[in-house]
Design a protein around this motif. Structure first.
Motif, PDB file in Angstrom:
ATOM      1  N   GLU A 163     -57.981 -15.005 -42.241  1.00  0.00           N
ATOM      2  CA  GLU A 163     -57.773 -16.051 -43.244  1.00  0.00           C
ATOM      3  C   GLU A 163     -56.291 -16.396 -43.355  1.00  0.00           C
ATOM      4  OE1 GLU A 163     -61.533 -14.976 -46.197  1.00  0.00           O
ATOM      5  OE2 GLU A 163     -59.575 -14.082 -46.589  1.00  0.00           O
ATOM      6  N   ILE A 164     -55.452 -15.380 -43.387  1.00  0.00           N
ATOM      7  CA  ILE A 164     -54.003 -15.595 -43.495  1.00  0.00           C
ATOM      8  C   ILE A 164     -53.490 -16.345 -42.280  1.00  0.00           C
ATOM      9  CG2 ILE A 164     -51.743 -14.457 -43.596  1.00  0.00           C
ATOM     10  CD1 ILE A 164     -53.363 -14.410 -46.250  1.00  0.00           C
ATOM     11  N   HIS A 165     -53.968 -15.985 -41.096  1.00  0.00           N
ATOM     12  CA  HIS A 165     -53.508 -16.670 -39.896  1.00  0.00           C
ATOM     13  C   HIS A 165     -53.946 -18.136 -39.882  1.00  0.00           C
ATOM     14  CE1 HIS A 165     -52.875 -12.514 -38.214  1.00  0.00           C
ATOM     15  NE2 HIS A 165     -51.708 -13.099 -38.135  1.00  0.00           N
ATOM     16  N   CYS A 166     -55.133 -18.413 -40.384  1.00  0.00           N
ATOM     17  CA  CYS A 166     -55.571 -19.811 -40.487  1.00  0.00           C
ATOM     18  C   CYS A 166     -54.716 -20.569 -41.497  1.00  0.00           C
ATOM     19  CB  CYS A 166     -57.043 -19.892 -40.867  1.00  0.00           C
ATOM     20  SG  CYS A 166     -58.157 -19.553 -39.484  1.00  0.00           S
ATOM     21  N   ILE A 167     -54.418 -19.953 -42.621  1.00  0.00           N
ATOM     22  CA  ILE A 167     -53.543 -20.576 -43.625  1.00  0.00           C
ATOM     23  C   ILE A 167     -52.180 -20.860 -43.003  1.00  0.00           C
ATOM     24  CG2 ILE A 167     -52.254 -20.113 -45.756  1.00  0.00           C
ATOM     25  CD1 ILE A 167     -54.808 -18.605 -46.718  1.00  0.00           C
ATOM     26  N   GLU A 168     -51.656 -19.895 -42.259  1.00  0.00           N
ATOM     27  CA  GLU A 168     -50.357 -20.072 -41.613  1.00  0.00           C
ATOM     28  C   GLU A 168     -50.399 -21.259 -40.650  1.00  0.00           C
ATOM     29  OE1 GLU A 168     -47.135 -17.381 -39.155  1.00  0.00           O
ATOM     30  OE2 GLU A 168     -49.259 -16.982 -38.822  1.00  0.00           O
ATOM     31  N   TYR A 169     -51.434 -21.328 -39.827  1.00  0.00           N
ATOM     32  CA  TYR A 169     -51.538 -22.416 -38.852  1.00  0.00           C
ATOM     33  C   TYR A 169     -51.636 -23.771 -39.557  1.00  0.00           C
ATOM     34  CZ  TYR A 169     -52.854 -25.101 -34.768  1.00  0.00           C
ATOM     35  OH  TYR A 169     -52.875 -26.036 -33.764  1.00  0.00           O
ATOM     36  N   PHE A 189     -49.341 -19.131 -48.377  1.00  0.00           N
ATOM     37  CA  PHE A 189     -48.539 -19.443 -47.189  1.00  0.00           C
ATOM     38  C   PHE A 189     -47.092 -19.006 -47.402  1.00  0.00           C
ATOM     39  CE2 PHE A 189     -45.679 -22.459 -45.027  1.00  0.00           C
ATOM     40  CZ  PHE A 189     -46.062 -22.282 -43.709  1.00  0.00           C
ATOM     41  N   THR A 190     -46.532 -19.303 -48.560  1.00  0.00           N
ATOM     42  CA  THR A 190     -45.144 -18.955 -48.865  1.00  0.00           C
ATOM     43  C   THR A 190     -44.948 -17.451 -48.931  1.00  0.00           C
ATOM     44  OG1 THR A 190     -44.808 -21.048 -50.022  1.00  0.00           O
ATOM     45  CG2 THR A 190     -43.278 -19.251 -50.548  1.00  0.00           C
ATOM     46  N   ILE A 191     -45.888 -16.744 -49.539  1.00  0.00           N
ATOM     47  CA  ILE A 191     -45.802 -15.279 -49.594  1.00  0.00           C
ATOM     48  C   ILE A 191     -45.772 -14.718 -48.174  1.00  0.00           C
ATOM     49  CG2 ILE A 191     -47.080 -13.164 -50.169  1.00  0.00           C
ATOM     50  CD1 ILE A 191     -48.122 -14.724 -52.684  1.00  0.00           C
ATOM     51  N   HIS A 192     -46.644 -15.212 -47.335  1.00  0.00           N
ATOM     52  CA  HIS A 192     -46.724 -14.744 -45.948  1.00  0.00           C
ATOM     53  C   HIS A 192     -45.434 -15.058 -45.192  1.00  0.00           C
ATOM     54  CE1 HIS A 192     -48.238 -15.049 -41.687  1.00  0.00           C
ATOM     55  NE2 HIS A 192     -48.654 -13.841 -42.025  1.00  0.00           N
ATOM     56  N   GLU A 193     -44.921 -16.266 -45.344  1.00  0.00           N
ATOM     57  CA  GLU A 193     -43.678 -16.656 -44.672  1.00  0.00           C
ATOM     58  C   GLU A 193     -42.506 -15.806 -45.157  1.00  0.00           C
ATOM     59  OE1 GLU A 193     -43.119 -19.226 -42.091  1.00  0.00           O
ATOM     60  OE2 GLU A 193     -45.176 -18.482 -42.016  1.00  0.00           O
ATOM     61  N   ASP A 194     -42.459 -15.541 -46.459  1.00  0.00           N
ATOM     62  CA  ASP A 194     -41.387 -14.709 -47.009  1.00  0.00           C
ATOM     63  C   ASP A 194     -41.435 -13.292 -46.440  1.00  0.00           C
ATOM     64  OD1 ASP A 194     -40.527 -16.870 -48.505  1.00  0.00           O
ATOM     65  OD2 ASP A 194     -41.333 -16.125 -50.403  1.00  0.00           O
ATOM     66  N   LEU A 195     -42.633 -12.755 -46.276  1.00  0.00           N
ATOM     67  CA  LEU A 195     -42.771 -11.426 -45.678  1.00  0.00           C
ATOM     68  C   LEU A 195     -42.275 -11.433 -44.235  1.00  0.00           C
ATOM     69  CD1 LEU A 195     -46.216 -10.324 -47.105  1.00  0.00           C
ATOM     70  CD2 LEU A 195     -44.023  -9.215 -47.537  1.00  0.00           C
ATOM     71  N   HIS A 196     -42.638 -12.469 -43.486  1.00  0.00           N
ATOM     72  CA  HIS A 196     -42.162 -12.546 -42.098  1.00  0.00           C
ATOM     73  C   HIS A 196     -40.641 -12.641 -42.046  1.00  0.00           C
ATOM     74  CE1 HIS A 196     -45.588 -12.469 -39.413  1.00  0.00           C
ATOM     75  NE2 HIS A 196     -46.275 -13.101 -40.338  1.00  0.00           N
TER      76      HIS A 196
END
Length: 159
Positions: A37-43, A103-110
């Motif tokens: 799900e996270i990877h789809c959100i990222e894409y 999406f922002t949480i995930h990007e911030d972690l990366h």
């Protein structure tokens, strides 16, 4: 062990270490969401006019599998579907406000992980980067050819 085996083992080892190091923070910050799900959100967050076909190609999954993930994301209020005025047939996806937050949480972690690893990347020369990228591109093209030999046509967009 030959050099090819050593390279492949090191790729796996590095990938597994990264996954292990990042896993806890990801799971805590993105609790309740599956990796797919996270990877789809990222894409979707990075690619305008994302649709089932593009997502399936990017993740080497079937359209049916992506459709199931998309339905779950819509049910969770993370993405919404839309059609373009000039193409009433094709269904596209975009992030909702909640999807943007995830999406922002995930990007911030990366970004945090990139900063953690910056000390090693700062030591790599442009020539070394070019060499590694050249190898990865050649190997990726080889794998594309092998996939095509099996009768599977998967050509993901460049990310």
């Amino acid at each position: 062990m030959n050099k090819e085996d050593l390279v492949m083992n090191e790729f796996r080892n590095v990938f597994n270490k990264m996954a292990w190091l990042n896993k806890n923070k990801m799971e805590v910050a993105l609790e309740g969401y599956k990796s797919s799900e996270i990877h789809c959100i990222e894409y979707i967050g990075k690619h305008a006019d994302s649709n089932v076909t593009r997502l399936a190609e990017a993740f080497y999954m079937t359209n049916g599998a992506i459709s199931k993930i998309a339905k779950k994301l819509m049910a969770k209020g993370l993405i919404e579907s839309y059609r373009k005025p000039d193409n009433k047939k094709e269904i596209y996806f975009r992030l909702t406000g909640l999807g943007e937050e995830v999406f922002t949480i995930h990007e911030d972690l990366h970004q945090e992980f990139r900063e953690r690893d910056q000390e090693i990347f700062a030591q790599v020369t442009d020539a070394q980067f070019d060499s590694m990228l050249h190898f990865m591109e050649r190997y990726s093209r080889h794998l594309d050819t092998e996939i095509e030999k099996q009768g599977i046509d998967l050509k993901p967009e460049q990310q």
